[in-house]
Design a protein around this motif. Structure first.
Motif, PDB file in Angstrom:
ATOM      1  N   TRP A   1      -7.929  -6.257  -9.995  1.00 29.60           N
ATOM      2  CA  TRP A   1      -6.523  -6.304 -10.327  1.00 29.60           C
ATOM      3  C   TRP A   1      -5.955  -5.342  -9.631  1.00 29.60           C
ATOM      4  CZ3 TRP A   1      -4.653  -9.511 -13.547  1.00 29.60           C
ATOM      5  CH2 TRP A   1      -5.244 -10.133 -14.475  1.00 29.60           C
ATOM      6  N   PHE A   2      -6.492  -4.147  -9.272  1.00 28.63           N
ATOM      7  CA  PHE A   2      -5.705  -3.264  -8.467  1.00 28.63           C
ATOM      8  C   PHE A   2      -5.237  -3.957  -7.032  1.00 28.63           C
ATOM      9  CE2 PHE A   2      -5.730   0.081  -5.042  1.00 28.63           C
ATOM     10  CZ  PHE A   2      -4.833   1.214  -5.589  1.00 28.63           C
ATOM     11  N   ILE A   3      -6.119  -4.591  -6.518  1.00 29.13           N
ATOM     12  CA  ILE A   3      -5.853  -5.250  -5.164  1.00 29.13           C
ATOM     13  C   ILE A   3      -4.819  -6.112  -5.313  1.00 29.13           C
ATOM     14  CG2 ILE A   3      -6.792  -7.064  -3.621  1.00 29.13           C
ATOM     15  CD1 ILE A   3      -7.570  -4.033  -3.036  1.00 29.13           C
ATOM     16  N   ALA A   4      -4.688  -6.912  -6.302  1.00 26.41           N
ATOM     17  CA  ALA A   4      -3.444  -7.782  -6.790  1.00 26.41           C
ATOM     18  C   ALA A   4      -2.160  -7.022  -6.754  1.00 26.41           C
ATOM     19  CB  ALA A   4      -3.804  -8.669  -8.183  1.00 26.41           C
ATOM     20  N   ILE A   5      -2.324  -6.087  -7.280  1.00 24.70           N
ATOM     21  CA  ILE A   5      -1.118  -5.028  -7.513  1.00 24.70           C
ATOM     22  C   ILE A   5      -0.788  -4.775  -5.968  1.00 24.70           C
ATOM     23  CG2 ILE A   5      -0.108  -2.834  -8.384  1.00 24.70           C
ATOM     24  CD1 ILE A   5      -1.792  -3.293 -10.819  1.00 24.70           C
ATOM     25  N   VAL A   6      -1.844  -4.134  -5.295  1.00 22.82           N
ATOM     26  CA  VAL A   6      -1.362  -3.860  -3.832  1.00 22.82           C
ATOM     27  C   VAL A   6      -0.659  -4.874  -3.052  1.00 22.82           C
ATOM     28  CG1 VAL A   6      -2.595  -3.140  -1.679  1.00 22.82           C
ATOM     29  CG2 VAL A   6      -3.251  -2.035  -3.791  1.00 22.82           C
ATOM     30  N   ILE A   7      -1.249  -6.252  -3.084  1.00 20.68           N
ATOM     31  CA  ILE A   7      -0.739  -7.135  -2.494  1.00 20.68           C
ATOM     32  C   ILE A   7       0.758  -7.547  -2.795  1.00 20.68           C
ATOM     33  CG2 ILE A   7      -0.957  -9.850  -1.859  1.00 20.68           C
ATOM     34  CD1 ILE A   7      -3.935  -9.543  -2.134  1.00 20.68           C
ATOM     35  N   ALA A   8       0.892  -7.294  -4.104  1.00 23.85           N
ATOM     36  CA  ALA A   8       2.213  -7.639  -4.358  1.00 23.85           C
ATOM     37  C   ALA A   8       3.147  -6.667  -3.930  1.00 23.85           C
ATOM     38  CB  ALA A   8       2.428  -7.672  -6.087  1.00 23.85           C
ATOM     39  N   ALA A   9       2.897  -5.249  -4.212  1.00 18.02           N
ATOM     40  CA  ALA A   9       3.695  -4.263  -3.529  1.00 18.02           C
ATOM     41  C   ALA A   9       3.908  -4.203  -2.219  1.00 18.02           C
ATOM     42  CB  ALA A   9       2.885  -2.835  -3.759  1.00 18.02           C
ATOM     43  N   SER A  10       2.950  -4.678  -1.373  1.00 16.35           N
ATOM     44  CA  SER A  10       2.810  -4.655   0.116  1.00 16.35           C
ATOM     45  C   SER A  10       4.040  -6.022   0.459  1.00 16.35           C
ATOM     46  CB  SER A  10       1.456  -5.120   0.723  1.00 16.35           C
ATOM     47  OG  SER A  10       0.560  -3.995   0.393  1.00 16.35           O
ATOM     48  N   LEU A  11       3.847  -7.083  -0.219  1.00 17.57           N
ATOM     49  CA  LEU A  11       4.787  -8.153  -0.281  1.00 17.57           C
ATOM     50  C   LEU A  11       6.222  -7.689  -0.359  1.00 17.57           C
ATOM     51  CD1 LEU A  11       2.784 -11.309  -1.429  1.00 17.57           C
ATOM     52  CD2 LEU A  11       3.006 -10.635   1.004  1.00 17.57           C
ATOM     53  N   TYR A  12       6.375  -6.884  -1.407  1.00 18.47           N
ATOM     54  CA  TYR A  12       7.857  -6.576  -1.529  1.00 18.47           C
ATOM     55  C   TYR A  12       8.316  -5.611  -0.672  1.00 18.47           C
ATOM     56  CZ  TYR A  12      11.741  -4.666  -4.274  1.00 18.47           C
ATOM     57  OH  TYR A  12      12.974  -4.238  -4.701  1.00 18.47           O
ATOM     58  N   GLY A  13       7.299  -4.809  -0.187  1.00 14.35           N
ATOM     59  CA  GLY A  13       7.847  -3.851   0.928  1.00 14.35           C
ATOM     60  C   GLY A  13       8.157  -4.508   2.229  1.00 14.35           C
ATOM     61  N   ALA A  14       7.252  -5.645   2.495  1.00 13.37           N
ATOM     62  CA  ALA A  14       7.623  -6.127   3.730  1.00 13.37           C
ATOM     63  C   ALA A  14       9.155  -6.858   3.614  1.00 13.37           C
ATOM     64  CB  ALA A  14       6.499  -7.389   4.110  1.00 13.37           C
ATOM     65  N   ALA A  15       9.317  -7.557   2.432  1.00 10.68           N
ATOM     66  CA  ALA A  15      10.595  -8.140   2.282  1.00 10.68           C
ATOM     67  C   ALA A  15      11.620  -7.181   2.312  1.00 10.68           C
ATOM     68  CB  ALA A  15      10.460  -9.067   0.719  1.00 10.68           C
ATOM     69  N   SER A  16      11.599  -5.853   1.920  1.00 12.06           N
ATOM     70  CA  SER A  16      12.556  -5.120   1.726  1.00 12.06           C
ATOM     71  C   SER A  16      12.989  -4.535   3.257  1.00 12.06           C
ATOM     72  CB  SER A  16      12.151  -3.770   1.072  1.00 12.06           C
ATOM     73  OG  SER A  16      11.759  -4.051  -0.346  1.00 12.06           O
ATOM     74  N   LEU A  17      12.398  -4.852   4.097  1.00 10.40           N
ATOM     75  CA  LEU A  17      12.646  -4.679   5.471  1.00 10.40           C
ATOM     76  C   LEU A  17      13.829  -5.670   6.038  1.00 10.40           C
ATOM     77  CD1 LEU A  17      12.373  -2.800   8.098  1.00 10.40           C
ATOM     78  CD2 LEU A  17      10.876  -4.570   8.985  1.00 10.40           C
TER      79      LEU A  17
END
Length: 533
Positions: free
Chosen positions: A483-499
């Motif tokens: 569950w934690f890794i799923a949140i990490v992946i979602a946050a990482s994808l959002y960070g990537a898109a934010s650039l």
């Protein structure tokens, strides 16, 4: 991870085309300091510092908080609150980093603001407990062994019966394992412990300060490397120096990879500037800090060979380059080992096997082995180790073939050899067990001096966030907390898109209930919009 306040070029298909990138590189707006973005990162870094006293790699016996009125921050709800605060601070640092990246890509700032931002974010962490790792305690334990006459390549820190605070803070996994580091780094660690003694807080701080020598070398070498490799300096500094991998892992950790990378970048620069003997010396010294640097040496031989007159055959040029390279390497290796250990002790070569006891899916072949084990275990009750061992064995063969191919494709020297060297360092980090998050900086730092597409940089944002968050702030891995890794992946994808696009999901605009409209430049150099006034 981003706001609507940052004016950036359209990140669509056109923005990834070489012509559009060239046009973007030609933007010549006045370089101004993004004060508010830097301040945001500083606030985040200070939050990380404050929370780290309860949520990071704290001491077993803490002389500062252990028995004081703030000791509650290390236990129960207090530690949970500190952990949340630490992640919030990390989020602010990443947010500021992404904003800074958009400014660099848009040509709004030069390299100097990026470096200033990185240093400002690092300063609070110099006095923090170890972040997302406990490796620094192993460094001090192994340095203490060498100081007190124990061979770190034959015994683990548990064999040391002096300096109890140093020994007891070493992670249980490394208490009885030999040191996997080069002899020169053990000499450095010995010098630190001879100064700090049993004072672990001072030991961690002094270690960070000593390792900053590597950061200084990178700051000097990278601008010159960019001129050879064709990158854009603000983007290079943003990717290599200001990223969470550098700020949180290599400095906040801290990790001795930072010192090795400083020597590696200096060595690559020396090779490109035709100072080949110096290049071999520098990279060999880097190898005596951390053996990974040795991967670069065969590629530098091709660079040297191709700097010789083209009238001679490639074979003759190669021989003329490899013979003195081997002589210099052998001399530096023998002398460096002897001076560090007082004898020609090659125990550190076998010590390289110690980290292989780490087995998790962050290492690609280990993950493949675990997948096959899981599938077979549904039908038959079996052990996981044979599957992981076989997968790792296949990966070693594949890695050897890949390295040989990259080396041969580098035979024409030049920037091609350096690029394939960076690829090889990344391959070692991914395929050779274990894969620890900060290992990927081996290739990223050199690769940062090449030209990058925006889409690839966005991917790097996601990768950098992921590689920090897959370990808990205490230094324990979180890779099987799904569950934690799923949140990490979602946050990482959002960070990537934010650039690529500020506020890519419109979350902040929806929260503020204001229409999204183009930002307006401010007199301070920071973009503004009604949402942030």
């Amino acid at each position: 991870m981003a706001t609507t306040t940052d004016p950036v070029p359209n990140p669509g298909t056109d923005a990834d085309r070489p012509a559009a990138e060239a046009a973007l590189a030609d933007v010549r707006e006045p370089a101004r300091f993004p004060y508010r973005t830097i301040a945001m990162g500083v606030v985040g870094s200070v939050l990380v510092l404050l929370a780290s006293f309860g949520a990071a790699g704290v001491l077993v016996r803490d002389p500062v908080l252990g028995a004081g009125p703030l000791s509650w921050i290390r236990y129960g709800h207090g530690k949970a609150l500190a952990t949340v605060l630490l992640y919030a601070g990390f989020g602010l640092v990443v947010w500021a980093w992404v904003r800074l990246g958009r400014y660099a890509l848009a040509g709004r700032i030069g390299a100097r603001p990026v470096v200033v931002a990185a240093l400002c974010w690092m300063v609070p962490l110099l006095v923090a407990p170890p972040l997302f790792t406990r490796d620094v305690f192993s460094y001090l334990g192994q340095g203490a062994q060498l100081l007190h006459g124990l061979d770190p390549y034959a015994y683990g820190p548990a064999a040391l019966d002096t300096l109890p605070d140093v020994v007891q803070n070493v992670h249980p996994l490394w208490q009885t394992t030999p040191a996997p580091y080069g002899p020169l780094f053990l000499l450095v660690a010995k010098g630190i412990v001879s100064f700090t003694g049993n004072n672990m807080i001072l030991g961690v701080i002094v270690t960070r300060l000593v390792l900053l020598v590597g950061l200084g070398a990178m700051l000097w070498a990278l601008p010159r490397l960019v001129k050879h490799l064709g990158g854009r300096l603000p983007v290079t500094m943003w990717l290599a120096v200001a990223s969470p991998m550098m700020v949180i892992h290599l400095v906040g950790g801290p990790h001795n990879d930072l010192m090795m990378l400083g020597l590696l970048t200096l060595g690559v620069l020396a090779a490109l500037e035709r100072r080949h003997l110096l290049a071999v010396v520098l990279v060999t010294v880097g190898m005596l800090i951390k053996p990974t640097a040795a991967i670069a040496l065969p590629f530098l031989v091709w660079v040297w060979a191709n700097h010789m007159p083209a009238e001679e055959s490639l074979f003759r040029r190669f021989v003329k380059a490899v013979v003195p390279s081997l002589a210099v390497f052998g001399g530096v290796f023998v002398v460096g080992t002897w001076l560090s250990l007082g004898s020609f002790n090659l125990g550190w070569v076998t010590g390289l096997q110690a980290p292989q006891i780490i087995a998790n899916w962050l290492n690609f072949p280990t993950g493949i082995g675990e997948i096959f084990y899981t599938l077979v275990n549904v039908v038959v009750d079996v052990q996981a180790s044979p599957f992981v061992t076989v997968a790792r064995g296949i990966a070693w063969v594949a890695l050897a073939a890949f390295l040989v191919r990259q080396w041969w494709l580098s035979r024409h020297g030049g920037t091609e050899a350096i690029f394939r060297m960076a690829l090889s360092l990344l391959a070692v980090a991914i395929l050779a067990p274990p894969t620890l998050p900060w290992y990927l900086t081996w290739g990223f730092v050199i690769a940062s001096a090449f030209p990058w597409k925006r889409l690839h940089l966005a991917a790097m944002v996601g990768v950098s966030m992921f590689l920090v968050l897959v370990y808990y702030p205490t230094g324990e891995q979180s890779l099987y907390d799904w569950w934690f890794i799923a949140i990490v992946i979602a946050a990482s994808l959002y960070g990537a898109a934010s650039l690529l696009r500020p506020d890519p999901l419109g979350l902040i605009a929806a929260w503020r209930r204001e229409p999204r409209r183009p930002a307006e430049p401010s007199v301070t150099g920071e973009p503004t919009s009604p949402a942030t006034r």
